[in-house]
Design a protein around this motif. Structure first.
Motif, PDB file in Angstrom:
ATOM      1  N   LYS A 107       0.728  -0.500  -0.094  1.00 14.10           N
ATOM      2  CA  LYS A 107       0.091   0.278   0.015  1.00 14.10           C
ATOM      3  C   LYS A 107       1.422   1.134   0.500  1.00 14.10           C
ATOM      4  O   LYS A 107       0.617   2.023  -0.335  1.00 14.10           O
ATOM      5  CB  LYS A 107      -1.023  -0.235   1.006  1.00 14.10           C
ATOM      6  N   ALA A 134      -6.415   9.448  -1.029  1.00 11.82           N
ATOM      7  CA  ALA A 134      -6.828  10.168   0.157  1.00 11.82           C
ATOM      8  C   ALA A 134      -5.547  10.597   0.723  1.00 11.82           C
ATOM      9  O   ALA A 134      -3.998  10.022   0.420  1.00 11.82           O
ATOM     10  CB  ALA A 134      -7.126   9.213   1.509  1.00 11.82           C
ATOM     11  N   VAL A 142      -8.222   5.090   9.163  1.00 10.81           N
ATOM     12  CA  VAL A 142      -8.314   4.437   7.843  1.00 10.81           C
ATOM     13  C   VAL A 142      -7.077   4.012   8.371  1.00 10.81           C
ATOM     14  O   VAL A 142      -6.306   4.588   8.347  1.00 10.81           O
ATOM     15  CB  VAL A 142      -9.020   4.954   6.594  1.00 10.81           C
ATOM     16  N   GLY A 172      -7.452  -9.626   2.448  1.00  8.84           N
ATOM     17  CA  GLY A 172      -8.472  -9.127   2.146  1.00  8.84           C
ATOM     18  C   GLY A 172      -8.578  -8.252   3.666  1.00  8.84           C
ATOM     19  O   GLY A 172      -9.562  -7.529   3.750  1.00  8.84           O
ATOM     20  N   VAL A 184      -7.343  -4.043   6.348  1.00  6.95           N
ATOM     21  CA  VAL A 184      -8.071  -2.710   5.826  1.00  6.95           C
ATOM     22  C   VAL A 184      -8.566  -2.427   6.956  1.00  6.95           C
ATOM     23  O   VAL A 184      -9.823  -3.320   6.970  1.00  6.95           O
ATOM     24  CB  VAL A 184      -8.202  -2.259   4.877  1.00  6.95           C
ATOM     25  N   ILE A 218     -11.461   0.561   9.360  1.00  5.66           N
ATOM     26  CA  ILE A 218     -12.125   1.312   9.603  1.00  5.66           C
ATOM     27  C   ILE A 218     -11.785   1.787  11.006  1.00  5.66           C
ATOM     28  O   ILE A 218     -12.878   0.861  11.256  1.00  5.66           O
ATOM     29  CB  ILE A 218     -12.508   1.894   8.277  1.00  5.66           C
ATOM     30  N   GLU A 270      -4.712   6.688   6.372  1.00  3.75           N
ATOM     31  CA  GLU A 270      -5.312   7.207   5.026  1.00  3.75           C
ATOM     32  C   GLU A 270      -6.370   8.519   5.847  1.00  3.75           C
ATOM     33  O   GLU A 270      -7.520   8.149   6.622  1.00  3.75           O
ATOM     34  CB  GLU A 270      -4.979   7.059   3.493  1.00  3.75           C
ATOM     35  N   GLN A 271      -6.970   9.423   5.404  1.00  4.10           N
ATOM     36  CA  GLN A 271      -8.140  10.427   5.486  1.00  4.10           C
ATOM     37  C   GLN A 271      -8.971   9.771   4.426  1.00  4.10           C
ATOM     38  O   GLN A 271      -8.740   8.783   4.196  1.00  4.10           O
ATOM     39  CB  GLN A 271      -7.543  11.372   4.481  1.00  4.10           C
ATOM     40  N   LEU A 290     -11.990   8.612   2.833  1.00  2.71           N
ATOM     41  CA  LEU A 290     -13.268   9.691   2.288  1.00  2.71           C
ATOM     42  C   LEU A 290     -14.388   8.986   1.623  1.00  2.71           C
ATOM     43  O   LEU A 290     -14.302   8.337   1.861  1.00  2.71           O
ATOM     44  CB  LEU A 290     -12.761   9.200   0.400  1.00  2.71           C
ATOM     45  N   GLU A 313     -18.420   4.232  -4.320  1.00  7.24           N
ATOM     46  CA  GLU A 313     -17.061   3.034  -4.576  1.00  7.24           C
ATOM     47  C   GLU A 313     -17.674   2.377  -5.715  1.00  7.24           C
ATOM     48  O   GLU A 313     -19.089   2.086  -6.246  1.00  7.24           O
ATOM     49  CB  GLU A 313     -16.935   2.001  -3.855  1.00  7.24           C
ATOM     50  N   LYS A 361     -19.551  -5.352  -0.605  1.00 10.18           N
ATOM     51  CA  LYS A 361     -18.312  -6.077   0.202  1.00 10.18           C
ATOM     52  C   LYS A 361     -18.720  -6.868   1.134  1.00 10.18           C
ATOM     53  O   LYS A 361     -18.411  -8.436   2.072  1.00 10.18           O
ATOM     54  CB  LYS A 361     -17.344  -5.404   0.024  1.00 10.18           C
ATOM     55  N   ILE A 405      -9.237   4.273  -4.188  1.00 11.02           N
ATOM     56  CA  ILE A 405      -8.679   3.571  -2.995  1.00 11.02           C
ATOM     57  C   ILE A 405      -7.517   2.700  -2.066  1.00 11.02           C
ATOM     58  O   ILE A 405      -7.036   3.042  -1.910  1.00 11.02           O
ATOM     59  CB  ILE A 405      -9.949   3.114  -2.390  1.00 11.02           C
ATOM     60  N   GLU A 406      -7.596   1.689  -3.490  1.00 12.51           N
ATOM     61  CA  GLU A 406      -6.088   1.276  -3.800  1.00 12.51           C
ATOM     62  C   GLU A 406      -6.721   0.594  -5.503  1.00 12.51           C
ATOM     63  O   GLU A 406      -7.347   0.644  -6.317  1.00 12.51           O
ATOM     64  CB  GLU A 406      -7.055  -0.223  -2.935  1.00 12.51           C
TER      65      GLU A 406
HETATM   66  P1  AMP Z   1      -9.748  -3.044   0.400  1.00  9.69           P
HETATM   67  O1  AMP Z   1      -9.648  -4.182   1.104  1.00  9.69           O
HETATM   68  O2  AMP Z   1      -8.368  -1.835   0.620  1.00  9.69           O
HETATM   69  O3  AMP Z   1     -10.488  -3.130  -0.574  1.00  9.69           O
HETATM   70  O4  AMP Z   1     -10.147  -1.844   1.618  1.00  9.69           O
HETATM   71  C1  AMP Z   1     -11.102  -2.335   2.107  1.00  9.69           C
HETATM   72  C2  AMP Z   1     -12.088  -0.874   1.713  1.00  9.69           C
HETATM   73  O5  AMP Z   1     -12.794  -0.105   2.918  1.00  9.69           O
HETATM   74  C3  AMP Z   1     -12.720  -0.768   0.364  1.00  9.69           C
HETATM   75  O6  AMP Z   1     -12.935  -1.046  -0.031  1.00  9.69           O
HETATM   76  C4  AMP Z   1     -13.148   0.890   1.024  1.00  9.69           C
HETATM   77  O7  AMP Z   1     -15.033   0.321   1.137  1.00  9.69           O
HETATM   78  C5  AMP Z   1     -12.539   1.311   2.294  1.00  9.69           C
HETATM   79  N1  AMP Z   1     -11.616   2.368   1.749  1.00  9.69           N
HETATM   80  C6  AMP Z   1     -10.004   2.101   2.266  1.00  9.69           C
HETATM   81  N2  AMP Z   1      -9.775   2.907   2.209  1.00  9.69           N
HETATM   82  C7  AMP Z   1     -10.704   3.855   2.602  1.00  9.69           C
HETATM   83  C8  AMP Z   1     -11.121   5.404   2.664  1.00  9.69           C
HETATM   84  N3  AMP Z   1      -9.665   6.121   2.085  1.00  9.69           N
HETATM   85  N4  AMP Z   1     -11.804   6.059   2.749  1.00  9.69           N
HETATM   86  C9  AMP Z   1     -12.788   4.986   2.880  1.00  9.69           C
HETATM   87  N5  AMP Z   1     -12.859   4.534   2.625  1.00  9.69           N
HETATM   88  C10 AMP Z   1     -12.154   3.327   2.823  1.00  9.69           C
END
Ligand code: AMP
Ligand code: GLY
Length: 424
Positions: free
Chosen positions: A107, A122, A147, A156, A159, A161, A191-192, A194, A198, A220, A288-289
């Motif tokens: 990341k 972000a 985050v 998976g 992340v 929140i 990170e900030q 957002l 999506e 998801k 976001i990714e």
């Molecule tokens: P990932 O496992 O990287 O797919 O992230 C899981 C989920 O976290 C994403 O699908 C987003 O819904 C949420 N997410 C990740 N980064 C952010 C962000 N900066 N702001 C808001 N939601 C985020």
């Protein structure tokens, strides 16, 4: 072509379904595959990260193209392994080498890359065990929700929140000091947050040219209304209503082109798919990714919407002639609904016999986690089946998938009844 496809999920079943339709296919092998992929090729009991065994298989079976489904072999360097081997170096691999796979594998790398190429994302900072105190201070300076992202691959789950500052600090410590996600959380990106909606955007690239594939929206969370625990994905739709030409132009100019160009400028050869996880914040796209592969269950809606011969595109990637290939789409919508095992994404049981598969006419049932026992098909994973349908609209496609889901049974089966709820 003699093709080896690596992986065993719904994504790989959908890819094998599409590859089998190619006029260029001579023989298809899927490793390890599932009870669905064996309809389209020969399943081979090989681990996707056992590179020496893959080498032996490729040479013994005169495989002349290898297509990688999941991220793990890519991040572990399967493409580099082929390039470095005298006997394998001319066998094209669809999927980036390690350097490019870092877009997903780290990341922190992805964030720095976006920063270097002014790609909207972000605001962030990265911390290690040694800089934990600075991490706390950074959290103090931010507003909730917080985050936290483990830098490396964490199946998976990396992340988090969090609504509350105290919890965020405790989790940061658990990740950095107590290796909550093992080595994957030896670095953490904060990170900030957002706020927006999506979508998943996909391209295929040979490192120079790229072709845009249909976009999709993934669901998801396990619960209806996007509530409860995160899963691998409970369903998907394509197209996505808010991905109108104006928005997609911004995605193209602000995200896709700078990414493909950035990789080239940094001498990172990239042959394969790029998956952009995008969030639409008041009409503007933010990344976001990145993922270095197709999404699952997105593949189960975007691949059915691809009209062109997929091996023709892969050949374009392999020979750097993607710009000359034609990409056409089916002018229909598609939706997929994931049937999962009771208890998933927490503990669940495998080995439940699945009934009703032969009664489905209006949908394509892609196997996500299945195995076979003679003629019987058994569940073999949390996500079991992805029920994909076409329709004039996403709504019609969804109705077909739900009608089909009612005809399929296995003990404990669960699916969300509200896929697409926020875009219809
Ligand atoms: P990932 O496992 O990287 O797919 O992230 C899981 C989920 O976290 C994403 O699908 C987003 O819904 C949420 N997410 C990740 N980064 C952010 C962000 N900066 N702001 C808001 N939601 C985020
Ligand atoms: N559906 C999201 C992913 O494949 O990562």
């Amino acid at each position: 072509m003699r093709v080896l496809l690596l992986g065993s999920g719904g994504r790989e079943h959908a890819l094998s379904w599409k590859i089998a339709q190619s006029s260029q296919l001579e023989e298809l092998f899927i490793a390890p595959g599932n009870a669905g992929t064996r309809q389209y090729g020969k399943n081979v009991a090989l681990s996707t990260t056992d590179f020496p065994s893959i080498k032996t298989f490729v040479l013994e079976n005169r495989v002349n193209m290898v297509v990688i489904g999941p991220e793990e072999p890519l991040v572990k360097g399967i493409h580099d392994y082929f390039l470095a081997d005298e006997a394998l170096k001319n066998v094209p691999v669809i999927g980036p080498a390690k350097a490019g796979a870092q877009l997903e594998g780290s990341k922190d790398f992805a964030k720095q890359f976006m920063h270097r190429h002014a790609i909207p994302t972000a605001k962030y900072a990265t911390f290690t065990k040694e800089t934990l105190d600075q991490g706390y201070k950074y959290l103090d300076s931010m507003k909730p929700p917080y985050v936290l992202k483990a830098d490396g691959l964490a199946a998976g789950k990396g992340v988090l929140i969090l609504e509350n500052l105290q919890d965020a600090k405790a989790e940061l410590k658990a990740m950095l000091a107590n290796a909550k996600f093992g080595n994957a959380s030896s670095r953490v990106v904060i990170e900030q947050f957002l706020k927006g909606i999506e979508l998943s955007v996909f391209v295929i690239t040979d490192g120079d040219a790229y072709k845009l594939l249909p976009e999709a929206k993934d669901y998801k969370r396990i619960g209806e209304g996007d509530t409860g625990l995160n899963t691998g994905g409970m369903g998907a739709v394509s197209p996505v209503s808010f991905a109108d030409p104006g928005f997609m132009d911004k995605v193209k100019n602000q995200v896709i082109i700078p990414t493909v160009k950035g990789l080239r400028q940094e001498n990172i050869p990239y042959k394969g798919f790029i998956f952009f996880g995008i969030i639409n914040v008041k009409g503007d796209p933010y990344v976001i990714e990145y993922n270095c592969r197709l999404g699952d269950p997105e593949t189960e809606v975007i691949i059915p919407r691809l009209k062109s011969d997929i091996l023709d595109l892969f050949e374009g990637v392999a020979t750097n002639t993607l710009s000359e290939r034609d990409v056409q789409f089916v002018e229909k919508s598609a939706a997929t609904v994931m049937m999962v095992a009771g208890g998933y994404p927490e503990a669940y049981e495998n080995g439940k016999q699945i009934f009703g598969l032969n009664s489905i006419e209006e949908s394509i049932v892609f196997h996500a986690g299945t195995s076979s026992d003679g003629p019987a098909v058994l569940s073999a994973g949390g996500r079991v089946l992805a029920i994909t349908s076409y329709g004039k609209t996403v709504q019609v496609a969804l109705k077909r998938s739900y009608d089909s889901a009612q005809k399929i049974e296995f003990e404990g089966a669960y699916y969300r009844k509200d896929i697409g709820f926020d875009v219809l």
